[in-house]
Design a protein around this motif. Structure first.
Motif, PDB file in Angstrom:
ATOM      1  N   GLY A 132     -16.278  10.374  -2.164  1.00 20.46           N
ATOM      2  CA  GLY A 132     -15.753   9.335  -3.047  1.00 20.46           C
ATOM      3  C   GLY A 132     -16.801   8.773  -3.985  1.00 20.46           C
ATOM      4  N   ASN A 133     -16.594   7.546  -4.416  1.00 13.44           N
ATOM      5  CA  ASN A 133     -17.488   6.920  -5.395  1.00 13.44           C
ATOM      6  C   ASN A 133     -18.876   6.690  -4.816  1.00 13.44           C
ATOM      7  N   VAL A 157      -5.388   5.221  -8.174  1.00 12.38           N
ATOM      8  CA  VAL A 157      -4.268   4.791  -9.032  1.00 12.38           C
ATOM      9  C   VAL A 157      -4.229   3.262  -9.168  1.00 12.38           C
ATOM     10  N   ARG A 158      -4.840   2.565  -8.193  1.00 11.30           N
ATOM     11  CA  ARG A 158      -4.902   1.105  -8.282  1.00 11.30           C
ATOM     12  C   ARG A 158      -6.194   0.642  -8.969  1.00 11.30           C
ATOM     13  N   GLY A 159      -6.977   1.618  -9.455  1.00 14.16           N
ATOM     14  CA  GLY A 159      -8.212   1.305 -10.181  1.00 14.16           C
ATOM     15  C   GLY A 159      -9.324   0.786  -9.293  1.00 14.16           C
ATOM     16  N   PHE A 184      -8.496  14.749  -3.694  1.00 10.36           N
ATOM     17  CA  PHE A 184      -9.599  15.627  -3.276  1.00 10.36           C
ATOM     18  C   PHE A 184     -10.608  15.769  -4.412  1.00 10.36           C
ATOM     19  N   TYR A 185     -10.078  15.948  -5.621  1.00 11.98           N
ATOM     20  CA  TYR A 185     -10.947  16.121  -6.797  1.00 11.98           C
ATOM     21  C   TYR A 185     -11.772  14.855  -7.047  1.00 11.98           C
ATOM     22  N   VAL A 239      -6.070   8.787   0.628  1.00  8.17           N
ATOM     23  CA  VAL A 239      -6.585   7.411   0.495  1.00  8.17           C
ATOM     24  C   VAL A 239      -7.301   7.245  -0.849  1.00  8.17           C
ATOM     25  N   THR A 240      -8.114   8.253  -1.199  1.00  2.00           N
ATOM     26  CA  THR A 240      -8.853   8.210  -2.465  1.00  2.00           C
ATOM     27  C   THR A 240      -7.881   8.104  -3.642  1.00  2.00           C
TER      28      THR A 240
END
Lengths: 206, 209
Positions: free
Chosen positions: A78-79, A171-173, B25-26, A165-166
């Motif tokens: 993730g981030n 989508v919620r920013g 995933f991306y 989850v990601t």
């Protein structure tokens, strides 16, 4: 159609991963984190530092390293971890250690004296540290056959759950970061013992 | 026809789920590239030297006089000077137990406090003024006078006071050293306590984790 989608996903995985090299942004990030640590070191509270490049976790107070644990495994999903001190919101484990409740009169000295106390060995070896800004650090034991089996199951679960989850957060920013760290069992217990809710954590990047 | 529609819907749902999973995933594997944040107006060489300076300042915070480090999980105490360990002792720290007073609705948690403290008081032949929990725990009535709370010999030959009401002191229960059995104080064996008392002053730092 299904095959085409799977093929597309497989091709996408071949794209290069953006690295965090020796550029101005990385020095600026390190600078921000060092300033955060300097400010934490002025206070009297314990804090935890994760050095991903050096592969170590440190328990520190007033700049002093009180305990250091080597990391045997690091996975980042993730981030990137935000460049600020993050507070520990909660520790999540399958079986949480529980405190013994003493009833008045219980401790009257008697013949059948037994020790029923909360000790380091009661701490879990597999747990998740939930930090603010949606940063999740999963601690996993790095040795033993059962640990490896457990880690495989956890990885499989992460592979299925984390993309969903990601996507949900994206989508919620919102940002979402998951960090998997492999520690020796005794070190995992010691970290659980010392890292209390509310304490701050700084993660230096790889 | 109905069956075909059902299959079509199921396929569409599966397709959408896979699409979302693939997108997640991306994003998870290749997060957006970092943009330059705070400090980006400074040059690389300035940032580098500033970072070195900050690292050095943090590192140099270790006292060059005696200080105490207590590992409450492993029940170990270290008397240190700079990076050197001068003495290591097996101690007893807090049991983590919880005591509730049903009458006053008060709760005590017997943890050794964690963080950085200083030695506030030093006592020779300390007398223990038993707090309320000591009586409640044993199911005894709390005395109305201070004299009724006094107990000699329980804290050993010396005591070092820190935080609010906590002490590093001696013990009668030496067989329990190395276990988490106390009400938050740190119990030390006689010889180690003597050395600790001699090496520390009021203001000596105590790091507990």
């Amino acid at each position: 159609m299904l095959i085409k989608i799977l093929l597309l996903i497989s091709i996408l995985t071949l794209f290069p991963f953006p690295t965090f090299g020796e550029n101005r942004a990385s020095f600026a990030k390190e600078n921000g984190l060092l300033r955060e640590e300097w400010s934490l070191a002025q206070k009297s509270n314990l804090y935890v530092v994760v050095q991903l490049k050096e592969k170590i976790i440190q328990i520190k107070a007033k700049g002093i390293i009180l305990r250091e644990f080597p990391l045997h495994h690091i996975d980042l999903w993730g981030n990137n971890v935000p460049d600020k001190a993050l507070a520990l919101v909660k520790k999540s484990a399958l079986v949480k250690p529980s405190r013994k409740t003493v009833r008045p009169g219980d401790m009257k000295e008697s013949e059948d004296f037994t020790l029923d106390v909360l000790e380091l060995d009661d701490m879990p070896i597999r747990y998740t540290l939930v930090l603010d800004n949606r940063v999740f650090i999963s601690i996993r034991p790095s040795e033993g056959v059962t640990s490896k089996f457990g880690n495989t199951l956890s990885s499989l679960e992460d592979f299925l759950v984390r993309p969903a989850v990601t996507f949900w957060y994206a989508v919620r920013g919102k940002q979402y970061t998951a960090l998997d760290l492999g520690l020796e069992k005794q070190d995992a217990k010691a970290l659980y013992w010392s890292f209390s809710e509310g304490a701050k954590c700084i993660v230096y990047p790889q | 026809m109905f069956r075909d529609k059902k299959t079509l819907l199921a396929s569409a749902a599966l397709f959408l789920s896979l699409l979302m999973w693939g997108a997640g995933f991306y994003i998870g594997m290749w997060p957006p590239v970092e943009t330059e944040g705070k400090g980006s107006d400074r040059s690389v060489s300035r940032l580098k030297s500033e970072n070195q300076y900050l690292k050095q300042r943090i590192k140099s915070m270790a006292p060059d006089v005696f200080y105490i480090v207590i590992d409450s999980g492993n029940n170990r105490l270290y008397l240190k000077k700079g990076a050197r360990v001068i003495r290591e002792a097996v101690v007893s720290c807090g049991s983590g137990a919880v005591l509730r007073d049903p009458d006053k609705k008060t709760t005590w948690v017997f943890d050794t406090p964690r963080g950085v403290f200083t030695v506030q008081t030093k006592h020779v032949a300390p007398v223990w003024t038993k707090p309320d929990w000591a009586f409640i725990e044993e199911g005894e009535k709390i005395p109305g006078t201070v004299q009724g709370r006094m107990e000699t010999g329980m804290l050993g030959d010396y005591a070092l006071g820190f935080s609010s009401g906590y002490f590093i002191h001696g013990t009668l229960y030496t067989r329990l050293l190395g276990r988490n059995v106390t009400h938050g104080c740190v119990r030390v064996g006689d010889e180690d306590l003597k050395a600790l008392f001699a090496a520390t002053d009021i203001g000596t730092r105590i790091y507990i984790f």
